[in-house]
Design an enzyme around this catalytic site. Structure first.
Site, PDB file in Angstrom:
ATOM      1  N   ARG A 177      52.465  45.597  95.901  1.00  0.00           N
ATOM      2  CA  ARG A 177      53.728  44.888  96.103  1.00  0.00           C
ATOM      3  C   ARG A 177      54.453  45.401  97.361  1.00  0.00           C
ATOM      4  NH1 ARG A 177      54.543  47.722  91.157  1.00  0.00           N
ATOM      5  NH2 ARG A 177      55.922  49.536  91.348  1.00  0.00           N
TER       6      ARG A 177
ATOM      7  N   ASN B 215      32.120  -4.411  39.190  1.00  0.00           N
ATOM      8  CA  ASN B 215      31.011  -4.201  40.111  1.00  0.00           C
ATOM      9  C   ASN B 215      31.521  -3.547  41.390  1.00  0.00           C
ATOM     10  OD1 ASN B 215      28.551  -4.607  41.617  1.00  0.00           O
ATOM     11  ND2 ASN B 215      29.539  -6.402  42.540  1.00  0.00           N
TER      12      ASN B 215
ATOM     13  N   ASP C 281      32.645   0.061  54.748  1.00  0.00           N
ATOM     14  CA  ASP C 281      34.072   0.332  54.575  1.00  0.00           C
ATOM     15  C   ASP C 281      34.364   1.041  53.256  1.00  0.00           C
ATOM     16  OD1 ASP C 281      33.516  -1.766  52.880  1.00  0.00           O
ATOM     17  OD2 ASP C 281      35.306  -2.928  53.388  1.00  0.00           O
TER      18      ASP C 281
ATOM     19  N   SER D 188      52.453  44.158  84.481  1.00  0.00           N
ATOM     20  CA  SER D 188      52.954  42.785  84.390  1.00  0.00           C
ATOM     21  C   SER D 188      52.942  42.084  85.743  1.00  0.00           C
ATOM     22  CB  SER D 188      54.381  42.791  83.843  1.00  0.00           C
ATOM     23  OG  SER D 188      54.414  43.337  82.540  1.00  0.00           O
TER      24      SER D 188
ATOM     25  N   ALA E  71      28.115  -3.985  57.441  1.00  0.00           N
ATOM     26  CA  ALA E  71      29.189  -3.570  58.354  1.00  0.00           C
ATOM     27  C   ALA E  71      29.556  -4.679  59.327  1.00  0.00           C
ATOM     28  CB  ALA E  71      28.748  -2.330  59.132  1.00  0.00           C
TER      29      ALA E  71
ATOM     30  N   LYS F  87      36.473  -3.186  61.552  1.00  0.00           N
ATOM     31  CA  LYS F  87      37.035  -2.472  60.408  1.00  0.00           C
ATOM     32  C   LYS F  87      36.307  -1.171  60.117  1.00  0.00           C
ATOM     33  CE  LYS F  87      36.489  -4.119  56.162  1.00  0.00           C
ATOM     34  NZ  LYS F  87      36.712  -4.802  54.860  1.00  0.00           N
TER      35      LYS F  87
ATOM     36  N   HIS G  41      51.415  38.670  75.930  1.00  0.00           N
ATOM     37  CA  HIS G  41      52.242  37.504  76.169  1.00  0.00           C
ATOM     38  C   HIS G  41      52.098  36.986  77.598  1.00  0.00           C
ATOM     39  CE1 HIS G  41      54.759  41.218  75.317  1.00  0.00           C
ATOM     40  NE2 HIS G  41      54.459  41.328  76.585  1.00  0.00           N
TER      41      HIS G  41
END
Length: 460
Positions: free
Chosen positions: A443, A172, A102, A408, A9, A22, A366
């Site tokens: 609220r 080879n 490689d 919601s 390597a 590489k 959602h």
């Protein structure tokens, strides 16, 4: 007899046009050399010698924590010279398996066949027949009659071959198994008297023949196993070959791929029967898919477990998460590490779940964020709901018990517990625990202003 693997390597890989060595260029998000190391472990290596040169710091940063013996090749003087650097770490009674950093697609079964072909005190080399052997070293055999193969007597490199030898199509691969004692003797005899001026590892085959040592061969199932990557075009070709091989494994295991050429597998994927995988799906890490799982187009699955009959709808990202039987996520859902959907739970579009359990049959359809939460069974999470889990310094837990209805645009400021059967009105900000079956609305009271005039645009 120990199996001592030598992985070459040291090359820079100039044609890659990159600062990265590489062998560190990736196939399926894993460096080429890591593929080779992993395969070496699979065949039972007792030791791995990594011969390195260029980019040592980057190699060690990538591979440093592994059980490797690092062998420096300060000058790149050929494959024989590279292996010779590892000689001090090779025992006489070792079997030495020589691999290349490689050449990432070499298979465990091929190396096992090569080792099985190794004669006692002999040499085994991996060869392959190519229609166009241009550029490769040729396997030279003794003449023989009929279909029988002659004995291997040597390997001749392309630049040193005669016109007659260039007609040979058995080449080879460079991969071989050699007894340690003989290897060290032959390496000491190598010469660089050749067209390249290098020390060829392949020259030891002629030496073995001259010493009367038996030389046998093995071949891979496919020539792609022994192809290397010298540039980015070849790297891309190996990537596609790897992906085709992995896609075939999934199909043989019971998965139906809408288009096998449009899938990316960058880890270990296990599938049950009758799994359906649409186009452009990406798998990373360790992914398990149960029976009858459906994965929609463009989904990304990373280190996750998906149980039977579950569905990942298109363009969802599932990372470090678990989906129970018949659970579903998406489209465009994101499940982050620690997310768990119990049986029949549903997470819809643009919902993000992190480190949270979603109970049996619970739903967030959602536009919600559910983080650091434990959500019971039969819970409805309205659009726009947020678990406010972070106070600027620490994360806090939100607990939502069974059969809660969250309206919601609700904010749950953790730490907070919503008890069984409670209902939270839309638009509420919950800062205190809620009791069982309570209705909570926080609220502002609605006002009606009569006679109000909407502003008009001033003309210029």
């Amino acid at each position: 007899m120990a199996l001592n693997v030598v992985i070459l390597a040291a090359g820079k890989g100039t044609r890659m046009r990159s600062d990265l060595p590489k062998v560190l260029h990736p196939i399926a998000h894993k460096s080429m050399v890591q593929h080779v190391i992993d395969t070496a472990h699979k065949v039972g290596s007792d030791a791995i010698q990594l011969v390195y040169g260029y980019g040592a710091d980057k190699l060690q940063a990538s591979l440093g924590e592994q059980q490797l013996n690092w062998v420096l090749q300060a000058e790149q003087l050929g494959t024989g010279h590279a292996v010779a650097q590892a000689s001090p770490h090779i025992a006489d009674n070792d079997t030495v398996l020589i691999l290349y950093g490689d050449v990432p697609l070499i298979q465990q079964s091929t190396l096992e066949a090569l080792l099985a072909a190794l004669p006692e005190n002999g040499v085994a080399i991996l060869t392959v027949n190519l229609a166009d052997p241009m550029g490769y070293g040729r396997i030279v055999r003794t003449p023989c009659k009929g279909q029988e193969q002659g004995k291997v007597v040597g390997i001749i490199e392309q630049k040193d071959a005669t016109a007659e030898q260039l007609l040979i199509n058995e080449i080879n691969t460079g991969i071989m198994a050699v007894p340690g004692k003989q290897l060290k003797i032959w390496l000491s005899r190598l010469s660089n008297n050749n067209a390249q001026g290098e020390y060829y590892l392949t020259d030891i085959i002629a030496m073995a023949h001259a010493d009367g040592v038996a030389i046998d061969t093995a071949q891979p199932q496919s020539a792609i196993e022994v192809e290397g990557a010298n540039n980015r075009v070849q790297l891309a070709q190996l990537e596609r070959a790897y992906q085709a091989r992995e896609a075939e494994k999934l199909m043989l295991a019971g998965a139906n791929l809408r288009d096998p050429s449009r899938i990316d597998i960058r880890g270990d994927v296990t599938v049950g029967m009758d799994v359906m995988i649409d186009i452009n799906v990406i798998f990373e890490g360790k992914v398990t898919l149960g029976n009858n799982v459906t994965i929609g187009a463009g989904a990304i699955l990373i280190d996750c477990e998906i149980a039977d009959n579950a569905e990942i709808k298109p363009y969802s990202i599932i990372e470090g998460a678990k989906l129970g039987v018949a659970a579903s996520a998406g489209p465009f859902a994101r499940l982050r590490p620690g997310a768990e959907l119990k049986q029949d739970a549903h997470i819809g579009n643009f919902v993000e779940v992190k480190k949270a359990v979603i109970g049996v049959g619970s739903k967030a359809g959602h536009l919600a964020y559910l983080g650091d939460a434990v959500i019971g069974d039969g819970v409805n999470i309205g659009a726009g709901t947020i678990t406010c889990n972070y106070d600027g310094a620490n994360k806090h837990l939100t607990v939502i018990e069974d059969n809660v209805f969250v309206g919601s645009d609700t904010q749950l400021v953790a730490p907070v517990t919503i008890s069984k059967g409670a209902t939270l009105g839309a638009g509420s900000t919950i800062t205190r625990d809620v009791g069982e079956n309570e209705l909570v609305i926080t609220r502002v009271k609605q006002k009606h202003l009569t006679g109000w005039q909407r502003p008009v645009k001033i003309k210029k």
